[in-house]
Design a protein around this motif. Sequence first.
Motif, PDB file in Angstrom:
ATOM      1  N   ASP A  57       0.867  -1.254   0.017  1.00  0.00           N
ATOM      2  CA  ASP A  57      -0.082   0.112  -0.096  1.00  0.00           C
ATOM      3  C   ASP A  57       0.841   1.312   0.017  1.00  0.00           C
ATOM      4  OD1 ASP A  57       0.830   0.366   2.620  1.00  0.00           O
ATOM      5  OD2 ASP A  57      -0.882  -0.339   3.578  1.00  0.00           O
ATOM      6  N   SER A  58       0.487   2.408   0.136  1.00  0.00           N
ATOM      7  CA  SER A  58       1.219   3.668   0.225  1.00  0.00           C
ATOM      8  C   SER A  58       2.430   3.586   1.380  1.00  0.00           C
ATOM      9  CB  SER A  58       0.215   4.861   0.323  1.00  0.00           C
ATOM     10  OG  SER A  58      -0.512   4.937   1.655  1.00  0.00           O
ATOM     11  N   LYS A  59       2.237   2.912   2.393  1.00  0.00           N
ATOM     12  CA  LYS A  59       3.139   3.013   3.369  1.00  0.00           C
ATOM     13  C   LYS A  59       4.178   1.881   3.178  1.00  0.00           C
ATOM     14  CE  LYS A  59       3.519   2.960   8.347  1.00  0.00           C
ATOM     15  NZ  LYS A  59       2.691   3.013   9.675  1.00  0.00           N
ATOM     16  N   GLY A  60       3.813   1.080   2.487  1.00  0.00           N
ATOM     17  CA  GLY A  60       5.001  -0.032   2.386  1.00  0.00           C
ATOM     18  C   GLY A  60       4.372  -1.647   2.153  1.00  0.00           C
ATOM     19  N   TRP A  61       5.287  -2.484   2.250  1.00  0.00           N
ATOM     20  CA  TRP A  61       5.045  -4.004   2.211  1.00  0.00           C
ATOM     21  C   TRP A  61       4.564  -4.681   3.334  1.00  0.00           C
ATOM     22  CZ3 TRP A  61       4.363  -6.222  -2.645  1.00  0.00           C
ATOM     23  CH2 TRP A  61       4.824  -5.680  -3.746  1.00  0.00           C
ATOM     24  N   LYS A  62       3.596  -5.534   3.367  1.00  0.00           N
ATOM     25  CA  LYS A  62       3.152  -6.649   4.347  1.00  0.00           C
ATOM     26  C   LYS A  62       2.983  -8.032   3.712  1.00  0.00           C
ATOM     27  CE  LYS A  62       0.513  -3.505   7.482  1.00  0.00           C
ATOM     28  NZ  LYS A  62      -1.036  -3.404   8.068  1.00  0.00           N
ATOM     29  N   PHE A  63       3.356  -8.746   4.725  1.00  0.00           N
ATOM     30  CA  PHE A  63       3.127 -10.342   4.309  1.00  0.00           C
ATOM     31  C   PHE A  63       1.922 -10.854   4.962  1.00  0.00           C
ATOM     32  CE2 PHE A  63       4.119 -14.766   4.166  1.00  0.00           C
ATOM     33  CZ  PHE A  63       4.249 -15.063   2.574  1.00  0.00           C
ATOM     34  N   TYR A  64       0.859 -11.456   4.353  1.00  0.00           N
ATOM     35  CA  TYR A  64      -0.307 -12.009   4.618  1.00  0.00           C
ATOM     36  C   TYR A  64      -0.283 -13.676   4.750  1.00  0.00           C
ATOM     37  CZ  TYR A  64      -2.636  -7.551   4.807  1.00  0.00           C
ATOM     38  OH  TYR A  64      -3.114  -6.407   5.139  1.00  0.00           O
ATOM     39  N   THR A  65      -0.241 -14.368   5.780  1.00  0.00           N
ATOM     40  CA  THR A  65      -0.106 -15.605   6.069  1.00  0.00           C
ATOM     41  C   THR A  65      -1.369 -16.212   5.692  1.00  0.00           C
ATOM     42  OG1 THR A  65      -0.669 -15.767   8.455  1.00  0.00           O
ATOM     43  CG2 THR A  65       1.627 -15.531   7.776  1.00  0.00           C
ATOM     44  N   ASP A  66      -2.701 -15.229   5.942  1.00  0.00           N
ATOM     45  CA  ASP A  66      -4.029 -15.866   5.541  1.00  0.00           C
ATOM     46  C   ASP A  66      -4.787 -14.635   5.233  1.00  0.00           C
ATOM     47  OD1 ASP A  66      -5.056 -14.892   7.922  1.00  0.00           O
ATOM     48  OD2 ASP A  66      -4.815 -16.538   8.965  1.00  0.00           O
ATOM     49  N   ALA A  67      -5.894 -14.801   4.903  1.00  0.00           N
ATOM     50  CA  ALA A  67      -6.834 -13.439   4.593  1.00  0.00           C
ATOM     51  C   ALA A  67      -6.421 -12.060   5.492  1.00  0.00           C
ATOM     52  CB  ALA A  67      -8.183 -13.870   4.127  1.00  0.00           C
ATOM     53  N   LYS A  68      -6.297 -12.364   6.945  1.00  0.00           N
ATOM     54  CA  LYS A  68      -6.327 -11.304   7.637  1.00  0.00           C
ATOM     55  C   LYS A  68      -4.890 -11.102   8.491  1.00  0.00           C
ATOM     56  CE  LYS A  68     -11.287 -11.294   8.090  1.00  0.00           C
ATOM     57  NZ  LYS A  68     -12.524 -11.447   9.168  1.00  0.00           N
ATOM     58  N   THR A  69      -4.281 -12.173   8.588  1.00  0.00           N
ATOM     59  CA  THR A  69      -2.998 -12.182   9.329  1.00  0.00           C
ATOM     60  C   THR A  69      -1.907 -11.635   8.765  1.00  0.00           C
ATOM     61  OG1 THR A  69      -4.269 -14.066  10.706  1.00  0.00           O
ATOM     62  CG2 THR A  69      -1.943 -13.606  11.047  1.00  0.00           C
ATOM     63  N   VAL A  70      -1.008 -10.778   9.375  1.00  0.00           N
ATOM     64  CA  VAL A  70       0.117 -10.294   9.118  1.00  0.00           C
ATOM     65  C   VAL A  70       1.177 -10.610  10.018  1.00  0.00           C
ATOM     66  CG1 VAL A  70      -0.862  -8.285   7.551  1.00  0.00           C
ATOM     67  CG2 VAL A  70      -0.100  -7.891   9.937  1.00  0.00           C
ATOM     68  N   LEU A  71       2.341 -10.784   9.489  1.00  0.00           N
ATOM     69  CA  LEU A  71       3.456 -11.081  10.468  1.00  0.00           C
ATOM     70  C   LEU A  71       3.919  -9.460  11.055  1.00  0.00           C
ATOM     71  CD1 LEU A  71       5.520 -13.385   8.119  1.00  0.00           C
ATOM     72  CD2 LEU A  71       4.225 -14.040   9.881  1.00  0.00           C
ATOM     73  N   LYS A  72       4.232  -9.835  12.436  1.00  0.00           N
ATOM     74  CA  LYS A  72       4.697  -8.574  13.339  1.00  0.00           C
ATOM     75  C   LYS A  72       5.771  -8.866  14.082  1.00  0.00           C
ATOM     76  CE  LYS A  72       0.058  -6.611  13.159  1.00  0.00           C
ATOM     77  NZ  LYS A  72      -1.105  -5.991  14.022  1.00  0.00           N
ATOM     78  N   ASN A  73       6.669  -7.703  14.333  1.00  0.00           N
ATOM     79  CA  ASN A  73       7.595  -8.123  15.204  1.00  0.00           C
ATOM     80  C   ASN A  73       8.473  -9.310  15.269  1.00  0.00           C
ATOM     81  OD1 ASN A  73       7.014  -5.603  16.738  1.00  0.00           O
ATOM     82  ND2 ASN A  73       5.241  -6.705  17.573  1.00  0.00           N
ATOM     83  N   GLN A  74       8.966  -9.454  14.237  1.00  0.00           N
ATOM     84  CA  GLN A  74       9.889 -10.963  14.016  1.00  0.00           C
ATOM     85  C   GLN A  74      10.564 -10.949  12.670  1.00  0.00           C
ATOM     86  OE1 GLN A  74       7.185 -14.414  12.769  1.00  0.00           O
ATOM     87  NE2 GLN A  74       5.606 -13.080  13.193  1.00  0.00           N
ATOM     88  N   TRP A  75      11.610 -11.693  12.499  1.00  0.00           N
ATOM     89  CA  TRP A  75      12.288 -12.322  11.188  1.00  0.00           C
ATOM     90  C   TRP A  75      11.316 -13.322  10.638  1.00  0.00           C
ATOM     91  CZ3 TRP A  75      16.342  -9.569   9.142  1.00  0.00           C
ATOM     92  CH2 TRP A  75      16.793  -8.740  10.161  1.00  0.00           C
ATOM     93  N   LYS A  76      11.269 -13.096   9.342  1.00  0.00           N
ATOM     94  CA  LYS A  76      10.849 -14.294   8.669  1.00  0.00           C
ATOM     95  C   LYS A  76      11.426 -14.733   7.313  1.00  0.00           C
ATOM     96  CE  LYS A  76       7.828 -16.326  10.481  1.00  0.00           C
ATOM     97  NZ  LYS A  76       7.989 -17.504  11.237  1.00  0.00           N
ATOM     98  N   LYS A  77      11.699 -15.887   7.098  1.00  0.00           N
ATOM     99  CA  LYS A  77      12.344 -16.388   5.831  1.00  0.00           C
ATOM    100  C   LYS A  77      11.121 -16.758   4.781  1.00  0.00           C
ATOM    101  CE  LYS A  77      15.989 -18.960   3.801  1.00  0.00           C
ATOM    102  NZ  LYS A  77      16.920 -20.172   4.426  1.00  0.00           N
ATOM    103  N   ILE A  78      11.344 -15.764   3.534  1.00  0.00           N
ATOM    104  CA  ILE A  78      10.120 -15.975   2.767  1.00  0.00           C
ATOM    105  C   ILE A  78      10.934 -16.047   1.361  1.00  0.00           C
ATOM    106  CG2 ILE A  78       8.326 -15.067   1.533  1.00  0.00           C
ATOM    107  CD1 ILE A  78       7.755 -13.327   4.212  1.00  0.00           C
ATOM    108  N   ASN A  79      10.587 -17.313   0.452  1.00  0.00           N
ATOM    109  CA  ASN A  79      11.205 -17.560  -0.527  1.00  0.00           C
ATOM    110  C   ASN A  79      12.681 -17.446  -0.722  1.00  0.00           C
ATOM    111  OD1 ASN A  79       8.656 -18.293  -1.524  1.00  0.00           O
ATOM    112  ND2 ASN A  79       8.091 -16.224  -2.250  1.00  0.00           N
ATOM    113  N   GLY A  80      13.389 -17.742   0.168  1.00  0.00           N
ATOM    114  CA  GLY A  80      14.921 -17.675   0.541  1.00  0.00           C
ATOM    115  C   GLY A  80      15.404 -16.484   1.022  1.00  0.00           C
ATOM    116  N   ASN A  81      14.647 -15.628   1.281  1.00  0.00           N
ATOM    117  CA  ASN A  81      15.132 -14.114   1.765  1.00  0.00           C
ATOM    118  C   ASN A  81      14.655 -13.832   3.292  1.00  0.00           C
ATOM    119  OD1 ASN A  81      16.724 -13.331  -0.400  1.00  0.00           O
ATOM    120  ND2 ASN A  81      14.639 -12.739  -1.373  1.00  0.00           N
ATOM    121  N   TRP A  82      15.589 -13.554   4.289  1.00  0.00           N
ATOM    122  CA  TRP A  82      15.010 -12.844   5.452  1.00  0.00           C
ATOM    123  C   TRP A  82      14.418 -11.596   5.226  1.00  0.00           C
ATOM    124  CZ3 TRP A  82      14.424 -16.037   9.561  1.00  0.00           C
ATOM    125  CH2 TRP A  82      15.036 -17.171   9.323  1.00  0.00           C
TER     126      TRP A  82
END
Length: 154
Positions: A57-82
């Motif tokens: 969105d206009s503020k940046g990128w989020k990653f949704y693990t389902d329709a409503k849940t976003v990752l917060k306060n954590q490191w996560k490896k996604i498609n080979g990148n942290w």
Amino acid sequence: MTEDQKKKVSADTVKKLEDAEKALAIVSKYSKEWVKGKWYDKKGSQTYTGIGKWKKDSKGWKFYTDAKTVLKNQWKKINGNWYYFKADGYIAMKEFVKGWRLNKAGAWKDPVRCSWHKSGSKWWYGTKDGWYAKGKSYTIDGKKYTFDKKGYTK
């Protein structure tokens, strides 16, 4: 399977075994990460199929693990990148988080960790291999610091 082994079973069984070997090779590559929209646990087993979807969105990128849940306060490896996800769910980009430098796409790429160092009464931020912040402002753990040409905080 060897060619000799393949001759001893049906073509259908060979296909099933080869498919299983391919699936096992994929699973064993991943641990505690999202890959192509699927979550793999620490043993490399796919635990469930989430949507695993990036949204911007206009503020940046989020990653949704389902329709409503976003990752917060954590490191996560996604498609080979942290990536580091802040408290509001947006990824940190072009900044330092816990000593790790994140690029303009938000991915951690550098193998060397940065830290604070004191020289006399002055502070500088950098790595043991010689890189240090200098001549501009950097965001470090959510706070903006300005460094002079010699690398000391102003």
